[in-house]
Structures are given as structure tokens and as C-alpha cells.
Enzyme design. Structure first.
Site, PDB file in Angstrom:
ATOM      1  N   CYS A 198       0.826  -1.207   0.000  1.00 25.77           N
ATOM      2  CA  CYS A 198       0.000   0.000   0.000  1.00 25.77           C
ATOM      3  C   CYS A 198       0.867   1.266   0.000  1.00 25.77           C
ATOM      4  CB  CYS A 198      -0.985  -0.043   1.173  1.00 25.77           C
ATOM      5  SG  CYS A 198      -2.305   1.162   0.972  1.00 25.77           S
TER       6      CYS A 198
ATOM      7  N   HIS B  42      -3.849  -5.299   0.469  1.00 23.63           N
ATOM      8  CA  HIS B  42      -3.338  -5.702   1.791  1.00 23.63           C
ATOM      9  C   HIS B  42      -3.356  -7.227   1.927  1.00 23.63           C
ATOM     10  CE1 HIS B  42      -3.002  -1.752   3.749  1.00 23.63           C
ATOM     11  NE2 HIS B  42      -3.903  -1.414   2.853  1.00 23.63           N
TER      12      HIS B  42
ATOM     13  N   GLU C  34      -2.278  -8.952   4.269  1.00 20.37           N
ATOM     14  CA  GLU C  34      -2.396  -9.354   5.681  1.00 20.37           C
ATOM     15  C   GLU C  34      -3.844  -9.468   6.139  1.00 20.37           C
ATOM     16  OE1 GLU C  34      -1.292  -6.534   4.461  1.00 20.37           O
ATOM     17  OE2 GLU C  34      -1.923  -4.798   5.604  1.00 20.37           O
TER      18      GLU C  34
END
Ligand code: XMP
Length: 510
Positions: free
Chosen positions: A79, A167, A169
Site C-alpha cells: 500500500c 493488503h 495481511e
């Protein structure tokens, strides 16, 4: 620590999640603020740049010196990290005109790139950004796109520098963990050796060489962290670990004797200190929540200090501090925030605080503490216990505290919590308990009018207690629990269920 990965934090709300995903791959990693680059980078095999609430175009955009990293070690920009590497290498980043928050799907993926091994077109990714990369820097090549984001992933040719706008994660990025694994294992060559067993082995060796034959004092609370810390230390130094378990009179029903027995059964050298009367005396007549907390804290320190003096030649104080407590955070609003630690006047510290501190869990997350606990053979019921606040029932009895109120609340709490266990609901709830309200209301029992106390039941779902939502418990369960409480606990004639989320409410009522 070998096979270490460095995560540089630019203040994203997701930075800790990146670390947890990496750890789930059995890879050790550390989070450092972007402006506190470790001096010795040789221990890191790969570096990840996190997201950020900042725009790379802003004057106060956070900067990091990558001269010892870029091109020298595998580097992943996520990001903000991806935008940063684009913008400051001649690419173009602008405010995006379409909404780029939430789920998206990869419309194009360079499947022959090891970075995207096992990830195919259509894979769902999670976006959360206001800026977007409009042009790549020279020498960069697009690896993936979504409908709205042309450069959802890119790499710099001839170096192991990869960038992703989404993202990985966040769980909603369904192949996010695969992407992290591709980067860390296949590209960076990091070994997946970070397992609970390996952690126990290296920590025991570390503790043995650090502490030798000196004595350590540890305050047990009955909670997961202090228990796992105690068992690790016991495994390392045996009888030289002296545990102290204080009954502040505000524990759950039978908790002091039950937990003490459990600890003794585990072979721990533990002294139970029943200081209930001392706490209740000090609290008498006090209704202010903050003052109650302070009194409980002060008396605990006094009791603990008295007890620690009884352990001759103790040199260490062990604490169950875990990683989220020590990660230095980058403030989302005011730039990097220095962690503010309260400084004590050393002369005025209680004696036990002058001991050297050992914190065997300070590099691991809560879920890892549980896994380590399981690897140490600690009972599942102990590891799965709900969090319980240090001031205990003291902050669940609204208003002043008396022994009678404590006993009432212990009975109510026991019926509620045992009921959750019987109904198979306990493990689905993050935390549960009961509050004794400073409210009497009218009821009727048989032909008698009653004017008795009201209790509130609270059960929440959460991951870390920072935010929480009330649990949709079955009506049948609430009905049975309410009946049982009113029938069995003298002094209570009304039960309510708390349906407030946090925020705006808090989990505890005080
Ligand atoms: P709140 O009420 O702030 O609670 O939403 C969040 C989590 O923190 C626990 N809590 C405490 N724990 N000492 C503690 O050790 C305290 O004074 C304290 N106050 C709240 C609470 O039980 C919940 O898990």
C-alpha cells in the site's frame, strides 16, 4: 534470531496484522517504526514496508532511508510502501477518483512470476487507499491489476523489490498469505523454523544463560500470560522461580483455591497470599471507579513488596508482558509518537521494582502465547480462559465495595460463566462477566414484594479488547440463566443483558 524479517511501520492500522500473518508462516519478524531503522540490518533476510494513513504526496510524508536495503535484500512494499517506492523513484501517484476501499478481484495476474505462484485471475484482494499509482517508475513492470487499479502489483526488474497496492495481511485477501509466503520463502529464502517448540527451546536456553542460578520472583494472576511465563521460567530455572499469587478478595468464586491447586499440580513453586481483608479494608466506602482502581493497585504493590522480601536474594522480577505492549507505535495523526513511559523516582520505588526485569514473552503475540502454552503442556482450560481485569470484581461492583456485594456477584458470575461452559458457548465468547448495579428495583416473589439488586450480564466478541461487540446469546440460554440467578442468589431480583458495543460503551462498566 536467524531468519528474521523486518517490518517497517508507517502507521497503518494493519501493521500488526502483517506481523501476525508472517508469524503464522512460522517465520519470526519484528516491527520497527520507519524512523528508527535498526543499526544492524544484517540480521534481517527481508524487509516489508507497511501501509500508512499518510499520502506520499503530502509534505510531511514519512521517509525512510532504504540505501542499505533496496537492491541488497528482498523488499516488499504494501500500500503506502508500494506508492512510496513508485513516487520517489520517478513514478506518478495521484488521488484516486474511484472509491478503492474493500474487496476487489485481480483481473490480470502474471502467473509465471514466483511472486504470484498459486494465485490466479479472479483472486479476491482487500483495498484500502485514497491515492493510486498512475504511472510506474522506469525499470518497473506491472504484475497484477484489478478493475479499478491498473498497478495492483508491480516489481522492479532485476532486483527482488516487489510492491502491492492491496493488503495481503487482511483475511479478505484470500491468497494474501500465499503471496507473503511466495515472497518470504521462495524469493527471500527465509526458513519456516519459527514454531512454538523452537521458541520454547531457544527461550529456555536464553533464560538459563541470562539468569543462571539466581532467584526470580513472578506475580501470577491466573491469566494466560503470567501462567505461560511462569511455566517457561520453571522449565528453565526450576525451584529458583518463586511465584506469588495474591487473592485481592475480588476474584471469581473459588478462583483462588482452584487456580492455586492447578498451579501446584503443575509443579510451580507458588505461594498463595490471601490479602482479601487488606484490600476490602482499603476500599471501604470508596465509590469512585478511578480511585478504586488506584487503591487496588497500591495495595497490590504493598502486598507484593512484603512478599518479595521474604524471598532471600531475589535478583529478578519476571513479567508476562507480550509483544503488543512493547511495539512502539507510529501515531496516525501526529507523526511518529515517542512511546511515553512513566518515569518513577527510583528512590521511591518499592523494592521489587528495583530488581532486574525478565520478560520471556515480550516478542510474541497473544495467540502465540497460547500456542507456546500448549507446547509446554499447559491445560487447555487454563489457556482458553477469558481475560479478567486486574482489579477483578472491584470494577464490576458499581459504587462502593463490601464483602456482601462481592459474594453476591461471585454467585451470579459463577452461574453465568458455568452456564456458558455447559452450553458450549464459553469458547465462542471473548470475555464474559456480570456487573452488580447500584440499583434496587421492585419485584414480587411468591406473595412477597421484594426490593433488591439488579445485575447486568455482559458477553462480548473481540480480538484484542480495543473494540468489541455484544454476543447474540440464545434466548433460551438467557432465560435459563436469568431464572437460575434470581432463584438462587439472594438479594437479586432482576437480570438484564448488556447490548452495547465498544465503542461507544466499554467492556467493563467502570
Ligand atoms: P474496557 O472496559 O476498557 O476493557 O473496554 C478492555 C479490556 O481491558 C480489561 N480491563 C482492565 N484490565 N486492569 C486490567 O488489568 C484494569 O484496570 C482494566 N480495565 C479494563 C477489560 O476486562 C477488557 O478485557
Amino acid at each position: 534470531m536467524q531468519n528474521n524479517v523486518l517490518i517497517l511501520d508507517f502507521g497503518s492500522q494493519y501493521t500488526q496484522l502483517i506481523a501476525r500473518r508472517v508469524r503464522e508462516l512460522n517465520i519470526f519478524c519484528e516491527i520497527k517504526p520507519y524512523n528508527k531503522l535498526p543499526e544492524d540490518l544484517s540480521i534481517y533476510k527481508a524487509v516489508i514496508l507497511s501501509g500508512s494513513p499518510y499520502s506520499v504526496r503530502a509534505e510531511d510524508a514519512p521517509h525512510v532511508n532504504l540505501s542499505e536495503i533496496r537492491g541488497k535484500k528482498p523488499l516488499l512494499g504494501v500500500c503506502y510502501g508500494a506508492q512510496y517506492l513508485a513516487y520517489f523513484n520517478g513514478g506518478n501517484v495521484e488521488a484516486s477518483n474511484t472509491r478503492e476501499y474493500g474487496r476487489a478481484n485481480l483481473s490480470h495476474v502474471s502467473g509465471d512470476e514466483p511472486f504470484f505462484k498459486g494465485v490466479s485471475k479472479g483472486s479476491q484482494v482487500w483495498m484500502s487507499h485514497a491515492d493510486t499509482i498512475k504511472a510506474l517508475p522506469e525499470g518497473a513492470q506491472c504484475l497484477a491489476s484489478t478493475h479499478d487499479v491498473e498497478f495492483a502489483a508491480y516489481r522492479f526488474k532485476n532486483e527482488d523489490t516487489y510492491c502491492i497496492q492491496f493488503h495481503p495481511e487482511v483475511y479478505h485477501s484470500t491468497d494474501g498469505k500465499q503471496v507473503l509466503q511466495n515472497f518470504l520463502v521462495d524469493i527471500a529464502g527465509v526458513a519456516q523454523t519459527w514454531t512454538p517448540d523452537a521458541f520454547v527451546e531457544t527461550t529456555v536456553a536464553d533464560l538459563q544463560s541470562k539468569i543462571g542460578s539466581q532467584k526470580v520472583i513472578l506475580g501470577l494472576s491466573g491469566g494466560v500470560d503470567s501462567t505461560v511465563a511462569a511455566v517457561l521460567l520453571h522449565k528453565s530455572i526450576g525451584e529458583n522461580l518463586h511465584c506469588i499469587f495474591v487473592n485481592n478478595g475480588l476474584l471469581r468464586k473459588n478462583e483462588f483455591t482452584d487456580v492455586l491447586k492447578q498451579y501446584e499440580g503443575m509443579g510451580l513453586n507458588v505461594k498463595g497470599v490471601d490479602a482479601s481483608a487488606r484490600f476490602l479494608d482499603a476500599l471501604a466506602g470508596e465509590s469512585d471507579p478511578e480511585k478504586k482502581r488506584k487503591i487496588i493497585g497500591r495495595v497490590f504493590i504493598e502486598v507484593f513488596d512484603d512478599e518479595s522480601h521474604k524471598v532471600e536474594n531475589a535478583q529478578w522480577l519476571a513479567q508476562g508482558t507480550i509483544y503488543p505492549d512493547v511495539i512502539e507505535s507510529v501515531s496516525a495523526t501526529g507523526g511518529p509518537s515517542a512511546t511515553i513511559k512513566s518515569h518513577h523516582n527510583v528512590g521511591g520505588l518499592p523494592d521489587f521494582m528495583k530488581l532486574k526485569v525478565v520478560e520471556p514473552l515480550k516478542m510474541i503475540f497473544k495467540d502465540e502465547v497460547r500456542r507456546v502454552g500448549a507446547s509446554l503442556g499447559i491445560d487447555k482450560t487454563l489457556l482458553g480462559r477469558h481475560p479478567f481485569p486486574g482489579p477483578g470484581l472491584g470494577i464490576r461492583i458499581l459504587g462502593d465495595i463490601t464483602q456482601e456485594k462481592v459474594t453476591i456477584l461471585q454467585e451470579v458470575d459463577a452461574i453465568f460463566v458455568n452456564g456458558l461452559k455447559e452450553w458450549g458457548l464459553y469458547d465462542k465468547v471473548w470475555q464474559a462477566g456480570a456487573m452488580l448495579l447500584p440499583v434496587n428495583s421492585v419485584g414480587v416473589m411468591g406473595d412477597e414484594r421484594t426490593y433488591e439488586k439488579c445485575v447486568a450480564l455482559r458477553a462480548v466478541e473481540s480480538t484484542d479488547g480495543m473494540t468489541a461487540d455484544w454476543v447474540n446469546l440464545p434466548y433460551e440460554f438467557l432465560q435459563k440463566t436469568s431464572n437460575e440467578i434470581i432463584n438462587k442468589v439472594r438479594g437479586v431480583n432482576r437480570v438484564v443483558y448488556d447490548i452495547s458495543s465498544k465503542p461507544p460503551a466499554t467492556i467493563e462498566w467502570e
